[in-house]
Scaffold this motif. Sequence first.
Motif, short mmCIF file in Angstrom:
data_model
loop_
_atom_site.label_atom_id
_atom_site.label_comp_id
_atom_site.label_asym_id
_atom_site.label_seq_id
_atom_site.Cartn_x
_atom_site.Cartn_y
_atom_site.Cartn_z
N LEU A 124 3.17 -5.85 -1.60
CA LEU A 124 1.72 -5.95 -1.45
C LEU A 124 1.33 -6.21 0.00
O LEU A 124 0.33 -5.67 0.50
CB LEU A 124 1.19 -7.07 -2.35
N GLY A 125 2.13 -7.03 0.67
CA GLY A 125 1.84 -7.29 2.09
C GLY A 125 1.99 -6.04 2.93
O GLY A 125 1.19 -5.80 3.86
N PHE A 126 3.00 -5.23 2.62
CA PHE A 126 3.17 -3.97 3.34
C PHE A 126 2.00 -3.04 3.10
O PHE A 126 1.47 -2.42 4.03
CB PHE A 126 4.48 -3.31 2.90
N ALA A 127 1.56 -2.96 1.82
CA ALA A 127 0.43 -2.08 1.50
C ALA A 127 -0.84 -2.57 2.21
O ALA A 127 -1.63 -1.77 2.75
CB ALA A 127 0.22 -2.04 -0.01
N ASN A 171 -1.03 -4.26 4.98
CA ASN A 171 -0.92 -4.01 6.43
C ASN A 171 -1.16 -2.54 6.75
O ASN A 171 -1.78 -2.21 7.77
CB ASN A 171 0.48 -4.43 6.89
N ARG A 172 -0.73 -1.66 5.87
CA ARG A 172 -0.99 -0.23 6.09
C ARG A 172 -2.48 0.06 5.99
O ARG A 172 -3.02 0.88 6.76
CB ARG A 172 -0.22 0.60 5.05
N LEU A 173 -3.18 -0.58 5.06
CA LEU A 173 -4.63 -0.42 4.97
C LEU A 173 -5.33 -0.94 6.22
O LEU A 173 -6.26 -0.32 6.74
CB LEU A 173 -5.16 -1.13 3.72
N LEU A 216 -6.43 -6.51 12.42
CA LEU A 216 -5.57 -7.29 11.53
C LEU A 216 -4.21 -6.64 11.31
O LEU A 216 -3.35 -7.22 10.64
CB LEU A 216 -6.26 -7.49 10.17
N TYR A 217 -4.05 -5.46 11.86
CA TYR A 217 -2.79 -4.74 11.67
C TYR A 217 -1.68 -5.41 12.47
O TYR A 217 -1.84 -5.81 13.62
CB TYR A 217 -2.93 -3.28 12.10
N LYS A 218 -0.52 -5.54 11.82
CA LYS A 218 0.65 -6.12 12.47
C LYS A 218 1.67 -5.02 12.65
O LYS A 218 2.25 -4.52 11.68
CB LYS A 218 1.24 -7.25 11.62
#
Length: 308
Positions: A83-86, A88-90, A98-100
């Motif tokens: 969920l964290g990956f999804a 971050n992609r959004l 907010l993108y890392k």
Amino acid sequence: YCLSQFDLADDKKKALKREVSQEENAIATAKDAIATLAEEIAALEAGIKMLDKSVAEATEQRKEENAEYKELMASDTAAKEVLGFAKNRLNKFYNPKLYKAPPKRELSAEDRIFVNNGGTPPPTDAPGGIAGTGITALVQVSAKMLRRDAPAPPPETWDAYAKKSEESNGVIAMIDLLIKDLDKELTEAETEEKEGQSDYESMMKVSAEKRTTDTAALTEKSSIKADIEAELEEHKEHMASTGKELMATMKYISSLHAECDWLVQYYDVRKEARTGEIDSLDKTHAVLSGADYSLVQTKAHSFLGRLA
């Protein structure tokens, strides 16, 4: 002689009967004590067996609970990563601030020298894991958790972009809610695991103390039972020997009766005959000494004459 022997034998018979009676009571008491101890020992053995069984069952249950906890932790942690990956992609397309970005590749010493001399950095390895996310844990994510595919590139028109942005914010909010639910589930699982482990350790401590106490009691009662059984055998042997002595005494009394009853029965007759004989001897002695007994008629009765 006969009367004194009868008295002695009768006293001995009474004493031996008392000993036999005492031994019979002691044997009965010992048997009751052994039976009681046998029941208590059986109860202790059954209790220890049940305790060991409950400990084994509790240990097996604790292992299962711990395995489920570890599986849940791994599953929820992996789900959070997905969920964290999804999210971050959004954020990369709709919330760039907010993108890392993934960490830059650390060049080796040889690669840094090569790049410093104008060379091209080596290509970055493609991320592995599930669908190129770099997440290696295998998890099953429901369609409810991930309803959408990875977001498409931003649209060209502002209105379309705004609409997509609103939708993405809703998806991100939903992802945040899912992550929050996972965090709550992880916290509850950790609390239940700690409580379960604490309860298990407390039970093991109490069970160990009880087993030690019951084992000590079992050893003590077994020792007491063995001592009483030894005493019981001693009482049986003593009663047997006392019984034999009593039988011998009864036989001696019987022989005394066979020997003395005739003498006792004719004691008065023999006493009278003896008195007559003594009187005749006295008179005879007087005649020989010069006394005149011509006018006195004497009649001697011998013991054998009396019998006739």
